[in-house]
Design a protein around this motif. Structure first.
Motif, PDB file in Angstrom:
ATOM      1  N   THR A 390       0.828  -1.204   0.000  1.00  0.00           N
ATOM      2  CA  THR A 390       0.000   0.000   0.000  1.00  0.00           C
ATOM      3  C   THR A 390       0.864   1.256   0.000  1.00  0.00           C
ATOM      4  OG1 THR A 390      -1.774  -1.127   1.207  1.00  0.00           O
ATOM      5  CG2 THR A 390      -1.774   1.273   1.262  1.00  0.00           C
ATOM      6  N   ILE A 391       1.954   1.227   0.739  1.00  0.00           N
ATOM      7  CA  ILE A 391       2.852   2.388   0.808  1.00  0.00           C
ATOM      8  C   ILE A 391       3.416   2.706  -0.567  1.00  0.00           C
ATOM      9  CG2 ILE A 391       4.984   3.284   1.812  1.00  0.00           C
ATOM     10  CD1 ILE A 391       4.462   1.522   4.243  1.00  0.00           C
ATOM     11  N   LEU A 392       3.823   1.666  -1.301  1.00  0.00           N
ATOM     12  CA  LEU A 392       4.369   1.879  -2.635  1.00  0.00           C
ATOM     13  C   LEU A 392       3.313   2.449  -3.570  1.00  0.00           C
ATOM     14  CD1 LEU A 392       6.525  -1.367  -3.062  1.00  0.00           C
ATOM     15  CD2 LEU A 392       7.295   0.936  -2.459  1.00  0.00           C
ATOM     16  N   ARG A 393       2.074   1.943  -3.436  1.00  0.00           N
ATOM     17  CA  ARG A 393       0.992   2.473  -4.278  1.00  0.00           C
ATOM     18  C   ARG A 393       0.756   3.948  -3.992  1.00  0.00           C
ATOM     19  NH1 ARG A 393      -1.730  -2.539  -2.723  1.00  0.00           N
ATOM     20  NH2 ARG A 393      -1.605  -4.038  -4.437  1.00  0.00           N
ATOM     21  N   VAL A 394       0.788   4.331  -2.707  1.00  0.00           N
ATOM     22  CA  VAL A 394       0.583   5.724  -2.342  1.00  0.00           C
ATOM     23  C   VAL A 394       1.695   6.598  -2.898  1.00  0.00           C
ATOM     24  CG1 VAL A 394       0.517   7.345  -0.403  1.00  0.00           C
ATOM     25  CG2 VAL A 394      -0.751   5.195  -0.278  1.00  0.00           C
ATOM     26  N   LEU A 395       2.917   6.160  -2.751  1.00  0.00           N
ATOM     27  CA  LEU A 395       4.049   6.926  -3.266  1.00  0.00           C
ATOM     28  C   LEU A 395       3.955   7.075  -4.780  1.00  0.00           C
ATOM     29  CD1 LEU A 395       6.992   5.438  -1.162  1.00  0.00           C
ATOM     30  CD2 LEU A 395       5.802   7.607  -0.812  1.00  0.00           C
ATOM     31  N   PHE A 396       3.536   6.019  -5.446  1.00  0.00           N
ATOM     32  CA  PHE A 396       3.368   6.072  -6.896  1.00  0.00           C
ATOM     33  C   PHE A 396       2.260   7.050  -7.274  1.00  0.00           C
ATOM     34  CE2 PHE A 396       1.353   4.427 -10.804  1.00  0.00           C
ATOM     35  CZ  PHE A 396       2.427   4.533 -11.680  1.00  0.00           C
ATOM     36  N   ALA A 397       1.141   7.004  -6.530  1.00  0.00           N
ATOM     37  CA  ALA A 397       0.021   7.899  -6.823  1.00  0.00           C
ATOM     38  C   ALA A 397       0.412   9.367  -6.629  1.00  0.00           C
ATOM     39  CB  ALA A 397      -1.172   7.558  -5.932  1.00  0.00           C
ATOM     40  N   ILE A 398       1.172   9.640  -5.563  1.00  0.00           N
ATOM     41  CA  ILE A 398       1.640  11.016  -5.334  1.00  0.00           C
ATOM     42  C   ILE A 398       2.504  11.473  -6.506  1.00  0.00           C
ATOM     43  CG2 ILE A 398       3.142  12.458  -3.902  1.00  0.00           C
ATOM     44  CD1 ILE A 398       2.241  10.807  -1.496  1.00  0.00           C
ATOM     45  N   GLY A 399       3.386  10.607  -6.969  1.00  0.00           N
ATOM     46  CA  GLY A 399       4.249  10.949  -8.090  1.00  0.00           C
ATOM     47  C   GLY A 399       3.473  11.214  -9.363  1.00  0.00           C
ATOM     48  N   ILE A 400       2.459  10.387  -9.636  1.00  0.00           N
ATOM     49  CA  ILE A 400       1.655  10.559 -10.851  1.00  0.00           C
ATOM     50  C   ILE A 400       0.887  11.875 -10.801  1.00  0.00           C
ATOM     51  CG2 ILE A 400      -0.350   9.681 -12.102  1.00  0.00           C
ATOM     52  CD1 ILE A 400       2.164   8.142 -12.684  1.00  0.00           C
ATOM     53  N   MET A 401       0.219  12.153  -9.677  1.00  0.00           N
ATOM     54  CA  MET A 401      -0.584  13.371  -9.578  1.00  0.00           C
ATOM     55  C   MET A 401       0.288  14.625  -9.613  1.00  0.00           C
ATOM     56  SD  MET A 401      -3.749  12.773  -9.730  1.00  0.00           S
ATOM     57  CE  MET A 401      -4.264  14.439  -9.314  1.00  0.00           C
ATOM     58  N   SER A 402       1.415  14.593  -8.910  1.00  0.00           N
ATOM     59  CA  SER A 402       2.277  15.776  -8.901  1.00  0.00           C
ATOM     60  C   SER A 402       2.892  16.002 -10.281  1.00  0.00           C
ATOM     61  CB  SER A 402       3.367  15.637  -7.844  1.00  0.00           C
ATOM     62  OG  SER A 402       4.165  14.483  -8.058  1.00  0.00           O
ATOM     63  N   THR A 403       3.201  14.933 -11.001  1.00  0.00           N
ATOM     64  CA  THR A 403       3.704  15.081 -12.366  1.00  0.00           C
ATOM     65  C   THR A 403       2.644  15.710 -13.263  1.00  0.00           C
ATOM     66  OG1 THR A 403       5.167  13.167 -12.109  1.00  0.00           O
ATOM     67  CG2 THR A 403       4.642  13.856 -14.362  1.00  0.00           C
ATOM     68  N   PHE A 404       1.399  15.288 -13.080  1.00  0.00           N
ATOM     69  CA  PHE A 404       0.306  15.877 -13.857  1.00  0.00           C
ATOM     70  C   PHE A 404       0.170  17.370 -13.557  1.00  0.00           C
ATOM     71  CE2 PHE A 404      -4.217  17.122 -13.932  1.00  0.00           C
ATOM     72  CZ  PHE A 404      -4.435  17.045 -15.296  1.00  0.00           C
ATOM     73  N   TYR A 405       0.265  17.753 -12.287  1.00  0.00           N
ATOM     74  CA  TYR A 405       0.153  19.164 -11.924  1.00  0.00           C
ATOM     75  C   TYR A 405       1.280  19.993 -12.535  1.00  0.00           C
ATOM     76  CZ  TYR A 405      -3.747  18.997  -8.644  1.00  0.00           C
ATOM     77  OH  TYR A 405      -4.994  18.891  -8.090  1.00  0.00           O
ATOM     78  N   MET A 406       2.411  19.366 -12.797  1.00  0.00           N
ATOM     79  CA  MET A 406       3.512  20.119 -13.376  1.00  0.00           C
ATOM     80  C   MET A 406       3.208  20.578 -14.800  1.00  0.00           C
ATOM     81  SD  MET A 406       5.478  20.652 -10.971  1.00  0.00           S
ATOM     82  CE  MET A 406       4.059  20.485  -9.864  1.00  0.00           C
ATOM     83  N   LEU A 407       2.219  19.963 -15.452  1.00  0.00           N
ATOM     84  CA  LEU A 407       1.782  20.463 -16.754  1.00  0.00           C
ATOM     85  C   LEU A 407       1.224  21.875 -16.611  1.00  0.00           C
ATOM     86  CD1 LEU A 407       0.000  17.284 -18.193  1.00  0.00           C
ATOM     87  CD2 LEU A 407       2.260  18.166 -18.824  1.00  0.00           C
ATOM     88  N   TYR A 408       0.542  22.135 -15.507  1.00  0.00           N
ATOM     89  CA  TYR A 408       0.016  23.480 -15.249  1.00  0.00           C
ATOM     90  C   TYR A 408       1.174  24.454 -15.038  1.00  0.00           C
ATOM     91  CZ  TYR A 408      -4.482  21.133 -14.444  1.00  0.00           C
ATOM     92  OH  TYR A 408      -5.617  20.400 -14.589  1.00  0.00           O
ATOM     93  N   PHE A 409       2.174  24.004 -14.306  1.00  0.00           N
ATOM     94  CA  PHE A 409       3.350  24.850 -14.078  1.00  0.00           C
ATOM     95  C   PHE A 409       4.048  25.183 -15.390  1.00  0.00           C
ATOM     96  CE2 PHE A 409       7.966  25.119 -13.574  1.00  0.00           C
ATOM     97  CZ  PHE A 409       8.083  26.165 -12.668  1.00  0.00           C
TER      98      PHE A 409
END
Length: 451
Positions: A390-409
């Motif tokens: 579960t920890i790995l899934r959470v870390l992966f999800a954080i990475g995916i969402m933050s990468t997506f937000y960087m498109l806005y940046f």
């Protein structure tokens, strides 16, 4: 430090947009595709299937997880809604030297040292008609050499700079009050004493006041000392998203929730209508100290005026270099957030229908992130004990969402600095999760913590 401002062309587009049409299209398509995938994955529930299976053995976990998934689904829809409004945002046309209103700039300073001189010089040398500009610098009882630097700057610009000195520290709100009461301009601009404005910022921030409905304008805050450490570099990305995305979205319906102390402009006649109440503001019986910027924004919204964002009015401000000082800054912000969100919940009903509907949709879902977020945090800890992956899934999800937000940046700044935004997502998740609960428990505290 320098960052080119964006000039409007006759076509309504910005000059910066013209040569970037292909880049703009690629980003828009990428953002829309990413949103579709996020919304599809959330609505279908497949993203949460591993968590649901892990929680199935525990009834209480299952009960808590279901509303959490519902909130995440609504959050995905909110992200799509914000993105549509964000695409529609355009900065206002700047004032010209010929039609610029009379302007009073107020700079409150406390123990700022030599930095205050840079602030004053940036304002005094900015492009604005000299005969329509005045600058008040208020020394709030500094105990270092701030007053000497203020006096030296006043000697360099005697036709513009007026000084006020308190015998003892009275707080930023009192310093701003002194400037507001003596100001003679149609528009008052507040600038923090650890900040430097760009050359055209005053003309840019005065432009929106051509519209009589506008009572306050938020400028764009960038990080002055972003090269001085990891925390400033991460904050730079966070600031870009906070202003060029969130405030840009809020500006489309005339309700920017916080016009920041680092750079904001106010219609002075409106400020004078609410000044006494703003100075005397209390919360739970305790005089309000910090959060004066959002408090003033709420008072102006309550008077029926709009608050907007001017992307082309740029200030560069000094941010904390250490974790301890960063936490103190966030504690001030979160305490004032709690106070002013409660006030906004009472005044939003008086706003025009468009602002009312958009604000309610945004604020309800946004504020639910706190109870839901901490419930999910507890669930993840519990699930990780029986399902370590579960920890790995959470870390992966954080990475995916933050990468997506960087498109806005990247739409605002084509830079590898976007990587610091991804790093900040992990940093805040693991080191700043405690700040908001502590701020709620200590919401009546008055200390600035840096004075």
């Amino acid at each position: 430090m320098s960052q080119k401002t964006i000039a409007l062309t006759a076509s309504g587009k910005t000059a910066a947009e013209a040569p970037l049409d292909i880049w703009e299209r690629v980003l828009r398509i990428s953002i829309v595709l990413g949103l579709c995938l996020i919304i599809y994955g959330t609505v279908e529930g497949r993203v949460f299937n591993p968590l649901l299976r892990a929680a199935h053995a525990s009834d209480w976990m299952h009960v808590l997880l279901r509303p959490s998934i519902l909130w995440m689904t609504m959050g995905s829809l909110l992200l799509g809604f914000r993105t549509l409004l964000w695409f529609r945002y355009r900065p206002f046309a700047a004032s010209t030297p010929a039609d610029a209103p009379t302007l009073t700039v107020i700079i409150p300073a406390y123990n700022e040292g030599a930095m205050v001189a840079q602030t004053i010089d940036s304002v005094a040398t900015a492009r604005y008609p000299r005969e329509r500009l005045e600058i008040f610098v208020v020394d709030d009882g500094s105990r270092d050499d701030t007053w000497e630097h203020i006096q030296a700057a006043a000697r360099r610009h005697p036709e513009l700079v007026k000084t006020i000195r308190f015998a003892q520290n009275r707080g930023k709100r009192a310093a701003l009050e002194a400037g507001f009461r003596q100001a003679s301009g149609e528009v008052a601009v507040t600038i923090d004493s650890d900040s430097v404005i760009e050359h055209d910022t005053l003309l840019e921030i005065a432009g929106p006041f051509r519209n009589p409905r506008i009572g306050a304008v938020a400028g764009k805050v960038s990080v002055y000392n972003q090269r001085d450490g990891l925390i400033p570099r991460m904050l730079h990305v966070r600031y870009v998203l906070s202003f060029d995305v969130l405030r840009a979205v809020q500006s489309t319906y005339g309700t920017v929730y916080c016009c920041p102390g680092a750079l904001s402009a106010y219609r002075l006649a409106v400020v004078r209508e609410v000044l006494d109440k703003w100075v005397a503001q209390k919360f739970l019986g305790v005089p309000s100290t910090y959060g004066e910027d959002r408090a003033m924004t709420n008072f102006i919204l309550a008077r029926g005026y709009d608050t907007v964002y001017q992307q082309t009015a740029v200030v560069h401000t000094v941010v904390p270099l250490t974790y301890g000082k960063l936490c103190k800054m966030y504690l001030r912000w979160d305490r004032s957030y709690v106070r002013e969100e409660l006030r906004f919940a009472g005044l939003v009903w008086k706003r025009p229908l468009k602002s009312l509907m958009f604000s309610l949709f945004d604020n309800i879902i946004t504020n639910l992130r706190y109870p839901v977020g901490y419930v999910v945090f507890v669930l993840l800890i519990s699930l990780s004990l029986t399902e370590p992956r579960t920890i790995l899934r959470v870390l992966f999800a954080i990475g995916i969402m933050s990468t997506f937000y960087m498109l806005y940046f990247l739409r605002s700044e084509r830079s590898w600095k976007a990587l610091y935004g991804i790093l900040y997502s992990y940093f805040s998740f693991f080191t700043l999760f405690w700040v908001f609960p502590y701020a709620v428990l200590t919401v009546r505290a008055r200390s600035w913590m840096t004075r």
